[in-house]
Each structure stands twice: as C-alpha cells, then as structure tokens.
Design a protein around this motif. Structure first.
Motif, PDB file in Angstrom:
ATOM      1  N   ALA A  80      12.152  13.094   3.329  1.00  0.00           N
ATOM      2  CA  ALA A  80      11.291  13.061   4.590  1.00  0.00           C
ATOM      3  C   ALA A  80      10.261  12.049   4.268  1.00  0.00           C
ATOM      4  CB  ALA A  80      10.668  14.460   4.510  1.00  0.00           C
ATOM      5  N   SER A  81      10.005  11.701   3.448  1.00  0.00           N
ATOM      6  CA  SER A  81       8.867  10.784   3.138  1.00  0.00           C
ATOM      7  C   SER A  81       9.371   9.438   3.244  1.00  0.00           C
ATOM      8  CB  SER A  81       8.435  10.683   1.677  1.00  0.00           C
ATOM      9  OG  SER A  81       7.346   9.359   1.269  1.00  0.00           O
ATOM     10  N   GLN A  82      10.652   8.871   2.952  1.00  0.00           N
ATOM     11  CA  GLN A  82      11.342   7.923   3.191  1.00  0.00           C
ATOM     12  C   GLN A  82      11.777   7.731   4.889  1.00  0.00           C
ATOM     13  OE1 GLN A  82      12.122   5.325   1.202  1.00  0.00           O
ATOM     14  NE2 GLN A  82      12.951   4.038   2.942  1.00  0.00           N
ATOM     15  N   ALA A 130       0.899  -0.981  -0.011  1.00  0.00           N
ATOM     16  CA  ALA A 130       0.041  -0.088  -0.139  1.00  0.00           C
ATOM     17  C   ALA A 130       0.767   1.114  -0.190  1.00  0.00           C
ATOM     18  CB  ALA A 130      -1.102  -0.034   1.239  1.00  0.00           C
ATOM     19  N   THR A 131       2.061   1.321   0.471  1.00  0.00           N
ATOM     20  CA  THR A 131       2.954   2.472   0.593  1.00  0.00           C
ATOM     21  C   THR A 131       4.235   2.391  -0.357  1.00  0.00           C
ATOM     22  OG1 THR A 131       4.241   1.235   2.178  1.00  0.00           O
ATOM     23  CG2 THR A 131       2.464   2.552   3.115  1.00  0.00           C
ATOM     24  N   TYR A 132       3.977   1.432  -1.380  1.00  0.00           N
ATOM     25  CA  TYR A 132       4.962   1.464  -2.555  1.00  0.00           C
ATOM     26  C   TYR A 132       5.077   2.553  -3.267  1.00  0.00           C
ATOM     27  CZ  TYR A 132       7.203   0.045  -6.812  1.00  0.00           C
ATOM     28  OH  TYR A 132       8.013  -0.009  -7.914  1.00  0.00           O
ATOM     29  N   GLN A 133       6.124   2.919  -3.763  1.00  0.00           N
ATOM     30  CA  GLN A 133       6.615   3.995  -4.498  1.00  0.00           C
ATOM     31  C   GLN A 133       8.001   4.077  -4.793  1.00  0.00           C
ATOM     32  OE1 GLN A 133       5.808   7.982  -2.842  1.00  0.00           O
ATOM     33  NE2 GLN A 133       5.961   8.781  -4.786  1.00  0.00           N
ATOM     34  N   TRP A 134       8.252   4.225  -6.451  1.00  0.00           N
ATOM     35  CA  TRP A 134       9.573   3.982  -6.642  1.00  0.00           C
ATOM     36  C   TRP A 134      10.587   5.034  -5.813  1.00  0.00           C
ATOM     37  CZ3 TRP A 134      11.695   0.147  -8.969  1.00  0.00           C
ATOM     38  CH2 TRP A 134      12.919   0.144  -9.420  1.00  0.00           C
ATOM     39  N   GLY A 135      11.757   4.517  -5.833  1.00  0.00           N
ATOM     40  CA  GLY A 135      12.737   5.413  -4.928  1.00  0.00           C
ATOM     41  C   GLY A 135      13.099   6.664  -5.466  1.00  0.00           C
ATOM     42  N   VAL A 136      13.150   7.039  -6.467  1.00  0.00           N
ATOM     43  CA  VAL A 136      13.328   8.408  -6.940  1.00  0.00           C
ATOM     44  C   VAL A 136      12.299   9.232  -6.889  1.00  0.00           C
ATOM     45  CG1 VAL A 136      15.325   7.607  -8.453  1.00  0.00           C
ATOM     46  CG2 VAL A 136      12.920   7.472  -9.456  1.00  0.00           C
ATOM     47  N   ASP A 137      11.284   8.631  -6.759  1.00  0.00           N
ATOM     48  CA  ASP A 137       9.774   9.300  -6.446  1.00  0.00           C
ATOM     49  C   ASP A 137       9.546   9.798  -5.166  1.00  0.00           C
ATOM     50  OD1 ASP A 137       9.601   9.229  -9.451  1.00  0.00           O
ATOM     51  OD2 ASP A 137       8.417   7.550  -9.485  1.00  0.00           O
ATOM     52  N   ARG A 138      10.383   9.086  -4.418  1.00  0.00           N
ATOM     53  CA  ARG A 138      10.209   9.421  -2.814  1.00  0.00           C
ATOM     54  C   ARG A 138      11.036  10.428  -2.246  1.00  0.00           C
ATOM     55  NH1 ARG A 138       7.178   6.267   0.431  1.00  0.00           N
ATOM     56  NH2 ARG A 138       7.436   4.305  -1.028  1.00  0.00           N
TER      57      ARG A 138
END
Length: 254
Positions: free
Chosen positions: A92-94, A81-89
C-alpha cells in the motif's frame, strides 16, 4: 555546509516551501504592447515606443521563471525524502508513493508544456552573432617615422553577411599581418566588434504580446500546479500516517 551538520529536507518541509512559492508570484500584470510596425515600411519609427513595453513583460516572465526553477528544485528532493528500502515498504505504501509521483510529474509537465515555452521566447530570443564593424589599426613601418611615433588608422566595415563569409578565417584571428609595399612593410591589426541582432524582431514582439495578453492565465496555471503539488504531498503524508497505524495494529501475522 559539511557532512556532520547536513540534514536532508523532510517531506513536510518540502510541502511548506512549495506552498510559500505562491507568495513569490508577481502581483502586477504587464500591459499588452501594440502591434509590431516594421520601421522599413513606415515613415515614423515606432520601434523605440514599442520597446518600452518589453522590460515590464520581461520582468514578469523572469519572476515566473524564477518561481518555476525553485519549484523544480524542491520537487527533485521528494525522492530522497521518501526513500525507503524496498523490503521495508508495504504494498500500500508503494502504491501511494507511485500515485504521488505520478501527480507531481503531471504538474511539471503542465508547466513545461504551457508556461515555460512562452517564457523562454521572451527571456531567450534567437539571435545571430554577426560582425558589426571591423577596426583596422595600422602600426609603424620598417623605415621609421618622425619622432618614432607609430601611425594608427581605424577603418570601419559595416557589412555583415558578406564580410562574415569572405573573412571567416580572419574573423577568428586577432593578430598582426604584414602588408609588403614597394618600399616599406606595414603591420596591421584587425579587431572585430561583434553584435547580436535578433533573428526576427517581429516574432519576438509577438512573443511579448502573447505573454502580456495571457499573463493572468499563465500566472494562474503556475499557481494551480504549485497548489496541487503541495496538496498531493499533504494527502500522501495523511495516508502514510494511517498506513503506519494500520501496520502497527496488525501485529506480526497478517
């Protein structure tokens, strides 16, 4: 379910379902059974009276275990549910995601170390697989019998450890063996009936006492972990809303 209609569960849906798990916790607490009395050391056998306390305790433990299983399954969906590609995060979000995962993992560790072990001792006690009795069925001999009927004889063997060791090979076979007498040959079929006695009945009874005696705190500990998990997810969702708004206000240069 098919690929065209499948929709992954969102983080807000996971939070709601985790929160609803609190309503599935058992409300009634089991009664604490008396101390174990060895039937070999007393004239009166109180095993039957003591075993009457076990079903309510087992039902209580089963209800808690069912809630834990659903809780773990819901937490396993958080990563997707929290998946997002690394460069798009953003950084602070990480960091926020790492904090949430750490808190959720801590809740699971508390449940595993404090609650699950005590429930397993009640729901899955250690047992031995032993030969309870051996049924020997003798068939007809080569010389024939009256009216062509075969004679059957049942022999019960109640020995446990000695029978198991001496007849280890025979216990695994279910077939016919030939016994050759001076005049006739008789077919025998050995049928083993296995039992599953408890390894230590007094320890199993003690485990039931522990769950019943600490039932209120076990339920409260599980409820606290569930409440903390849904609160952590809610805080993460609130922080992510602020993070998205902050990134949008910064524009293209920062």
């Amino acid at each position: 379910m098919n690929s065209s209609s499948f929709q992954p569960m969102s983080l807000s849906q996971i939070q709601l379902r985790i929160k609803l798990l609190l309503d599935k916790l058992p409300s009634a607490l089991p009664e604490v059974p008396p101390d174990y009395i060895n039937p070999d050391e007393t004239i009166h056998n109180n095993n039957n009276q003591q075993s009457l306390y076990h079903p309510p305790i087992k039902a209580f433990a089963s209800a808690l275990q069912t809630t834990i299983e659903e809780y773990n399954l819901l937490l396993s969906l958080v990563s997707s549910a929290t998946y997002q590609w690394g460069v798009d995060r953003s950084g602070a979000s990480q960091q926020n995601l790492s904090v949430m995962n750490s808190e959720l993992q801590q809740c699971q560790e508390v449940i595993t170390s404090v609650v699950s072990g005590r429930l397993s001792n009640v729901l899955c006690p250690a047992v031995d697989v032993l030969v309870g009795r051996v049924e020997v069925v003798k068939g007809g001999n080569n010389g024939g019998e009256e009216n062509g009927s075969s004679s059957k004889k049942r022999k019960l063997d109640t020995s446990s450890a000695t029978t198991t060791l001496n007849n280890a090979t025979t216990d695994r076979l279910l077939g016919t063996t030939a016994t050759i007498n001076s005049t006739t040959t008789t077919n025998e079929q050995r049928i083993n009936h296995y039992t599953r006695p408890l390894v230590d009945p007094s320890y199993v009874h003690l485990c039931h006492q522990i769950v019943a005696r600490n039932g209120e705190m076990l339920r409260y500990t599980l409820a606290t972990c569930i409440h903390t998990a849904q609160r952590v997810i809610g805080d993460y969702l609130e922080v992510m809303k602020k993070d998205v708004g902050h990134e949008a206000n910064k524009g293209g240069y920062y």
